[in-house]
Design an enzyme around this catalytic site. Structure first.
Site, mmCIF file in Angstrom:
data_model
loop_
_atom_site.group_PDB
_atom_site.id
_atom_site.type_symbol
_atom_site.label_atom_id
_atom_site.label_comp_id
_atom_site.label_asym_id
_atom_site.label_seq_id
_atom_site.Cartn_x
_atom_site.Cartn_y
_atom_site.Cartn_z
ATOM 1 N N CYS A 70 0.841 -1.200 0.000
ATOM 2 C CA CYS A 70 0.000 0.000 0.000
ATOM 3 C C CYS A 70 0.872 1.244 0.000
ATOM 4 O O CYS A 70 1.424 1.641 1.035
ATOM 5 C CB CYS A 70 -0.920 -0.003 1.231
ATOM 6 S SG CYS A 70 -1.919 1.488 1.406
ATOM 7 N N CYS A 105 -0.456 4.082 2.207
ATOM 8 C CA CYS A 105 -0.173 3.914 3.636
ATOM 9 C C CYS A 105 1.272 4.261 3.979
ATOM 10 O O CYS A 105 1.548 4.898 5.003
ATOM 11 C CB CYS A 105 -0.442 2.471 4.064
ATOM 12 S SG CYS A 105 -2.035 1.803 3.565
ATOM 13 N N ASP A 106 2.212 3.815 3.148
ATOM 14 C CA ASP A 106 3.621 3.810 3.562
ATOM 15 C C ASP A 106 4.540 4.748 2.796
ATOM 16 O O ASP A 106 5.717 4.882 3.150
ATOM 17 C CB ASP A 106 4.170 2.378 3.439
ATOM 18 C CG ASP A 106 3.447 1.408 4.358
ATOM 19 O OD1 ASP A 106 2.926 1.865 5.401
ATOM 20 O OD2 ASP A 106 3.396 0.206 4.043
#
Length: 313
Positions: A135, A138-139
């Protein structure tokens, strides 16, 4: 004491499951939605959804899901957090095992989605969360000013690679073929970016690092030539595996584990339907997921009418 059976239990709270809940509640079915973590599914982790009708400027996956869930909440649909471990038939009813409990339902819509595939390399598990991610939304901030790599060639891989260019110094896109499968408009944006280098006909052979990912060894599948890329992040978008383990031996699955359905989302077992990414289909998008969810809920309603003489008036 025997528990009262629900008219419908929906397994999974992504766009397909939420839409099924919306339609079921509007039809006044006694419905329960079971979600393992939190409603949203994979789309909640998508930075920007540009191909969902009605949003010409695009919308974040989280915002889109929150709007759908708000509609479901307005209809007071109960949502239970828990993992469905098994599903079986008990005469006309279905028994849904959630964690250590069991529930009965007259119909079930399976909308449990799919999870990202892995590369199958040694030490892969060791680096998940320590350099390997599924993701970018997300990261990506963890890799500001660093070099990263993305594996894949479809819409998701290209979208996530483009998102990573907002943070990373350089993004390598590694694809096994000599052309991408992503939509042309996404390909054009990717190839115009001066932060992206595409490695065609290539695959990751080895993960390098101690504790944290420090690099990858990449092999050209045509020439056999190998090179080491110093990247701290590796983002994998190489396909999906269905979350259908609890359905083995219950309904018909294809060789990859996707649920086989008819045009009305019906499975091989009467009263069990499937919707969204968990079922075998040609296109896995949020737009097709919501269509599946609506169809499955409507088909479940018709099944109740035929089988239990459920009053639709």
């Amino acid at each position: 004491m025997k528990k009262e059976a629900y008219d419908l239990i929906i397994v999974g709270g992504g766009p397909a499951g939420l839409t099924a809940a919306l339609y079921a509640a509007r039809s006044r079915l006694n419905v329960l939605l079971v979600e393992r973590v939190a409603p949203g599914g994979q789309i909640a982790m998508t930075d920007l959804v540009e191909n969902y009708p009605g949003f010409p400027e695009g919308i974040t996956g989280m915002e889109l899901v929150s709007r759908i869930k708000a509609q479901v909440d307005k209809l007071n649909v109960p949502i239970r957090q828990g993992e469905v471990r098994a599903l079986e038939e008990d005469r006309a009813f279905k028994v849904v095992y959630v964690d250590s409990d069991w529930l009965e339902a007259k119909t079930v819509v399976v909308a449990s989605g799919a999870s990202p595939k892995r590369l199958g390399l040694p030490r892969e598990d060791e680096f998940i969360g320590r350099g390997i991610s599924f993701c970018a939304t997300c990261d990506a901030p963890f890799y500001k000013g660093q070099n990263v790599a993305v594996v894949g060639g479809g819409d998701t891989a290209v979208q996530e690679a483009l998102y990573l260019t907002k943070f990373a110094k350089k993004v390598y896109l590694i694809h096994r073929r000599n052309k991408l499968r992503a939509a042309r408009i996404l390909q054009e944006r990717l190839l115009q970016s001066d932060k992206v280098e595409v490695l065609w006909s290539s695959a990751v052979d080895e993960l390098i690092g101690e504790g944290l990912l420090e690099g990858i060894r990449v092999r050209n599948l045509e020439s056999g030539e190998k090179q080491v890329l110093k990247v701290l992040g590796l983002f994998l978008f190489v396909g999906w595996r269905p979350n259908s383990a609890f359905l083995k031996g219950v309904v018909d699955l294809d060789a990859e584990g996707f649920v086989i359905t008819g045009e009305n989302m019906e499975t091989s077992v009467p009263g069990i339907f499937a919707a969204g990414d968990v079922r075998r289909k040609i296109l896995r998008q949020v737009s097709t997921a919501v269509g599946d969810g609506a169809t499955a809920a409507h088909a479940a309603e018709r099944y109740l009418e035929r089988t239990f003489h459920w009053d639709l008036s």
